[in-house]
Design an enzyme around this catalytic site. Sequence first.
Site, PDB file in Angstrom:
ATOM      1  N   ARG A 157       0.851  -1.191   0.000  1.00 52.09           N
ATOM      2  CA  ARG A 157       0.000   0.000   0.000  1.00 52.09           C
ATOM      3  C   ARG A 157       0.881   1.233   0.000  1.00 52.09           C
ATOM      4  O   ARG A 157       1.856   1.300   0.741  1.00 52.09           O
ATOM      5  CB  ARG A 157      -0.936   0.011   1.211  1.00 52.09           C
TER       6      ARG A 157
ATOM      7  N   SER B 243      -8.443   0.454   0.823  1.00 51.97           N
ATOM      8  CA  SER B 243      -9.410   0.429   1.915  1.00 51.97           C
ATOM      9  C   SER B 243      -9.812   1.839   2.333  1.00 51.97           C
ATOM     10  O   SER B 243     -10.383   2.583   1.554  1.00 51.97           O
ATOM     11  CB  SER B 243      -8.836  -0.372   3.083  1.00 51.97           C
TER      12      SER B 243
ATOM     13  N   ASP C 129     -16.619   1.168   5.234  1.00 51.13           N
ATOM     14  CA  ASP C 129     -15.541   1.959   4.631  1.00 51.13           C
ATOM     15  C   ASP C 129     -15.533   1.734   3.122  1.00 51.13           C
ATOM     16  O   ASP C 129     -16.327   0.936   2.596  1.00 51.13           O
ATOM     17  CB  ASP C 129     -14.203   1.635   5.296  1.00 51.13           C
TER      18      ASP C 129
ATOM     19  N   ASP D 118     -14.894  -3.557   3.999  1.00 50.21           N
ATOM     20  CA  ASP D 118     -14.431  -4.628   4.881  1.00 50.21           C
ATOM     21  C   ASP D 118     -14.461  -4.212   6.353  1.00 50.21           C
ATOM     22  O   ASP D 118     -14.205  -5.040   7.225  1.00 50.21           O
ATOM     23  CB  ASP D 118     -13.040  -5.142   4.470  1.00 50.21           C
ATOM     24  N   ARG D 119     -14.794  -2.955   6.636  1.00 53.51           N
ATOM     25  CA  ARG D 119     -14.908  -2.487   8.016  1.00 53.51           C
ATOM     26  C   ARG D 119     -16.297  -1.897   8.238  1.00 53.51           C
ATOM     27  O   ARG D 119     -16.956  -1.469   7.276  1.00 53.51           O
ATOM     28  CB  ARG D 119     -13.858  -1.415   8.324  1.00 53.51           C
TER      29      ARG D 119
ATOM     30  N   GLU E 270     -10.583  -7.185  15.027  1.00 51.94           N
ATOM     31  CA  GLU E 270      -9.504  -6.274  15.373  1.00 51.94           C
ATOM     32  C   GLU E 270     -10.145  -4.961  15.785  1.00 51.94           C
ATOM     33  O   GLU E 270     -11.212  -4.597  15.265  1.00 51.94           O
ATOM     34  CB  GLU E 270      -8.521  -6.092  14.222  1.00 51.94           C
TER      35      GLU E 270
ATOM     36  N   SER F 255      -9.777  -1.979  15.143  1.00 56.00           N
ATOM     37  CA  SER F 255     -10.012  -0.946  14.121  1.00 56.00           C
ATOM     38  C   SER F 255     -11.228  -1.300  13.271  1.00 56.00           C
ATOM     39  O   SER F 255     -11.174  -1.326  12.053  1.00 56.00           O
ATOM     40  CB  SER F 255      -8.766  -0.764  13.251  1.00 56.00           C
TER      41      SER F 255
ATOM     42  N   LYS G 245     -11.856  -9.797   7.537  1.00 54.35           N
ATOM     43  CA  LYS G 245     -12.885  -8.897   8.045  1.00 54.35           C
ATOM     44  C   LYS G 245     -13.869  -8.582   6.921  1.00 54.35           C
ATOM     45  O   LYS G 245     -13.509  -8.522   5.754  1.00 54.35           O
ATOM     46  CB  LYS G 245     -12.268  -7.641   8.621  1.00 54.35           C
TER      47      LYS G 245
END
Length: 624
Positions: free
Chosen positions: A76, A178, A335, A339-340, A436, A438, A450
């Site tokens: 990234r 992400s 997001d 995935d969040r 996690e 976050s 996730k």
Amino acid sequence: MISGHAMEDYGEDLNANQHCRATGDATLDKAIYQWITWDKNPRTRAQIEALLGDGNLEELRRRLCARMAFGTAGLRATVGAGFALINDLTIIQSTQGMYKYLDKCFPDVGTRGIVIGYDTRGQEASGCSSQRLAKLTAAVMLCKDVPVYLFSTYVPTPFVPYAVKKLRAAAGVMITASHNPKEDNGYKVYWENGAQICAPHDKEVIRCIEESLEPWAESWNENLSDSSPLRKDPLEDISRCYMEELASLCFHRELNSRTPLKFVHSAFHGVGHNYVQMAFREFGFSPPIPVPEQMLPDPEFPTVSCPNPEEGESVLDLSFRLAENKGARIVLATDPDADRLAVAEICDNRWRVFTGNELAALLGWWMLLNWKDQHPDAAETDKVYMLATTVSSKVLQAFAQIEGFHFEETLPGFKWIGNKIHELEKKGKVVLFAFEESIGFMCGSMVPDKDGVSAAVVVAEMVSYLNDKNLTLSQQLENIYEIYGLHISRTSYVICYDSPTIKRIFSGLRNWGGKEGYPDSCGGYKITHIRDVTTGYDSSQPNHKCVLPVMKSSQMVTFTFQNGLVATLRTSGTEPKIKYYAEIRAPPGNRDGSSLKEELLKVTGTLVEEFLEPDKNNLVRRSV
């Protein structure tokens, strides 16, 4: 400014197919020559030529004399020209290395193939959209006769690991950054087990990349995926299978169908809108109300200061306003790559944004409740596991101690959780839930990563169930703490763009006061144990060696205080941040959280000031 003669010499060297001598730095000259020779994207090639023409050697070195490494979420970086950044050429190089390593590991890679997905990011200045980078990834594999399952449109990140497992592919690649700033993009790699790659695969892939730097001729054929018979579009089948399997997490469909509750969902200008809508229908809900300004993809993320719902109230204002207007009590925000998940609830006319640790307590309770309903034999609980990263709350550990299931923790990053799941499932164990702090959650194990889509609808069903019992999420969280003990945590960060400063800070912790050794107190609070995952030291172990794997490539030190508080300082694997995490716990029945919270804030504030010294080290404090 480099002289005209030097530029002419540089051009002559290019024509003569020799290393250039434009800067006088042999390493940099070679890197410039390689870039100008290999890069076929006129926009990124022009960026390097402009820097060369301006004589900006420092920036050229930064971009060309380093390479990306696998962090907690793959490769990234900022999008732009240079071997240290994300662009057409580095994606091609990465995929050529991937092919070389897959060919070594899987004799049948030519039949199993690879899954490729992408989000909706794009940068006009470099001509690098996620879709284009995904098509270049496909071209590299297709030109080596490897079948490619390339999604025909953007998908949530969890669709890639799900597809890898479902299609029995050798690997998967997701082009995404992400929740990072709009300037970034990334290259996330999954292994055949659906988990993100970690050691030794990550290091071996990097080694193969370094052996495959010169692009193959067909690697630049962006349109190869449009015509190759080896390319298949898995979108329809995977979407259908995912939603059908997601239904296994639905336990109260009839209740869902008649709930009076309304939900607001923000996709944060990313991929999540359509998929969250489908998931709600699968569970029998009416679709959530979308935030109209944020429901469609936009790589500029124009309505938020940063595209990360973890930042809380400051980035959820549009969702709150819509929810108040529509009479919705719950806000769900995925997001940009879905995935969040962030969740907020209105309580006494004020919005409460739950932390990742608080949501994990609720989801862990919920998943166990429904497991027990379906498995009344208490002996079956012995095969149940829940997982969390080591910087996350220990609330699941408290659950396990009382309820009789197993809890294990991993290093930060879902790649460690995903691989631990694979290890446990091979032994016949059931992983019910993992998280996690976050705001990354895995409900069930259909996706070993996730997943904000599944988490969103599971939260909605939990809310519906609790509402039927006249309970809110906040009230149920208090009930959980009453039974399992109060867990109060604080997580934040400072920003540091200078790697030497970060090294100096952590070196200082290991040589406190100019002597070899760690600090024994902080702000008057005694430190009883130190764990340094970077060096492998753990004072709480008889042999002073870490139980968790050593991570020499990143910084992470954990302090256990005499009052029971545990705090960790670590560098982010995806952003220029030093993160800090702290938690203090009380035994079951202790409802007095105010004194614990005050103590937590005091210790963490002192920890940041004494150990990180933000003002002295020019660190940028969190502003939102």
